[in-house]
Motif scaffolding. Structure first.
Motif: not given
Lengths: 115, 111
Positions: A10-17, A63-67, A80-81, A84-86
Motif C-alpha cells: 500500500n502507498k499513500v502519497t500526496e498529489k504532485g509527489k 509521460d509521467r509514467f516510466s518503468a 512522477q508528479r 488523483q486519477e493515478d
C-alpha cells in the motif's frame, strides 16, 4: 518456489509527489508486465518487458509514467508528479516466455492512493 | 480497439445454484484465458482455450470457446462460497504478447 512479489503493498502519497513501485518476478521468467486496475474495472496494460528487447511502452497513459527492468529481473514502475486519477491497484505479472498464450503469474499488487 | 465485454457485471447467488458468465467480443482471438481474482490478490489463471468450439472442464467449472473464437462462457455447477471472486476473461493473439482483459464478473456465493 517463490511467486511474484510487489512492494509496497500500500502507498499513500500526496498529489504532485513521485512514487516508485517495485516488482520481483519469478526467477527465470523472461517476460514481465505491468497493469493498472481501477475500482470496478479490468486490467489496463501499461508496459511489457521481454528479455533484452526494448520494452513495449504503448500502454503508458502519460509521460509521467516510466518503468525499467534491471538485469532482466527486478522492475520498477515510477510515477512522477502523481495525480488523483493515478489512484489504482498496480499489478505486476511475469511469464516463462513472452506471448499471450503463456500463463501470467501475478503479484498481489500495490494499492496506490493519491490524496 | 479490441474489447472484451463480460456479463453480468455482478452476480449474487445461493450456494448450490448453477451460473453462467459470458465474455464477448466483435474481434477474433487466437486464445482466451479465464482468471479468478480474490480481494487483495492478483488474478490466477484457471484455463486457456485455443480452438474454436473447445470445451474444458475443471472440476465444477466448464469453459467453452465459441466456434468463431469471438466469445467464451464459464459455467459453474453447484456453486460454493469458495467460488466467490472476480472472474476475468482475457484474449490474445498468436505471435502477440498483449493480453486484452475484460472488466470482469464479480461473483458472490452465499452460504
Amino acid at each position: 518456489g517463490a511467486g511474484v512479489s510487489q512492494s509496497p503493498s500500500n502507498k499513500v502519497t500526496e498529489k504532485g509527489k513521485d512514487v516508485e513501485l517495485r516488482c520481483d518476478p519469478i526467477s527465470g521468467h523472461t517476460a514481465l508486465y505491468w497493469y493498472r486496475q481501477s475500482l470496478g474495472q479490468g486490467l489496463e496494460f501499461l508496459i511489457y518487458f521481454q528479455g533484452n528487447s526494448a520494452p513495449d511502452k504503448s500502454g503508458l497513459p502519460s509521460d509521467r509514467f516510466s518503468a525499467e527492468r534491471t538485469g532482466g529481473s527486478v522492475s520498477t514502475l515510477t510515477i512522477q508528479r502523481t495525480q488523483q486519477e493515478d489512484s489504482a491497484v498496480y499489478l505486476c505479472a511475469s511469464s516463462r516466455e513472452g506471448g499471450a498464450h503463456y500463463e501470467q503469474y501475478f503479484g498481489p499488487g500495490t494499492r496506490l492512493t493519491v490524496t | 480497439t479490441q474489447l472484451l465485454e463480460q456479463s453480468p457485471q455482478f452476480l449474487s447467488i445461493q450456494e448450490g445454484e448453477n451460473l453462467t458468465v459470458y465474455c464477448n467480443s466483435s474481434s477474433v482471438f487466437s486464445s482466451l484465458q479465464w482468471y479468478r481474482q480474490e480481494p487483495g490478490e492478483g488474478p490466477v489463471l484457471l484455463v486457456t482455450v485455443v480452438t474454436g468450439g473447445e470445451v474444458k472442464k475443471l472440476k465444477r467449472l466448464t469453459f467453452q470457446f465459441g466456434d468463431a473464437r469471438k466469445d467464451s462462457s464459464l459455467h459453474i455447477t453447484a456453486a460454493q462460497p469458495g467460488d466467490t471472486g472476480l472472474y476475468l476473461c482475457a484474449g490474445g493473439h498468436t505471435g502477440g504478447f498483449k493480453t486484452i482483459f475484460g472488466a470482469g464478473t464479480r461473483l458472490f456465493v452465499k452460504a
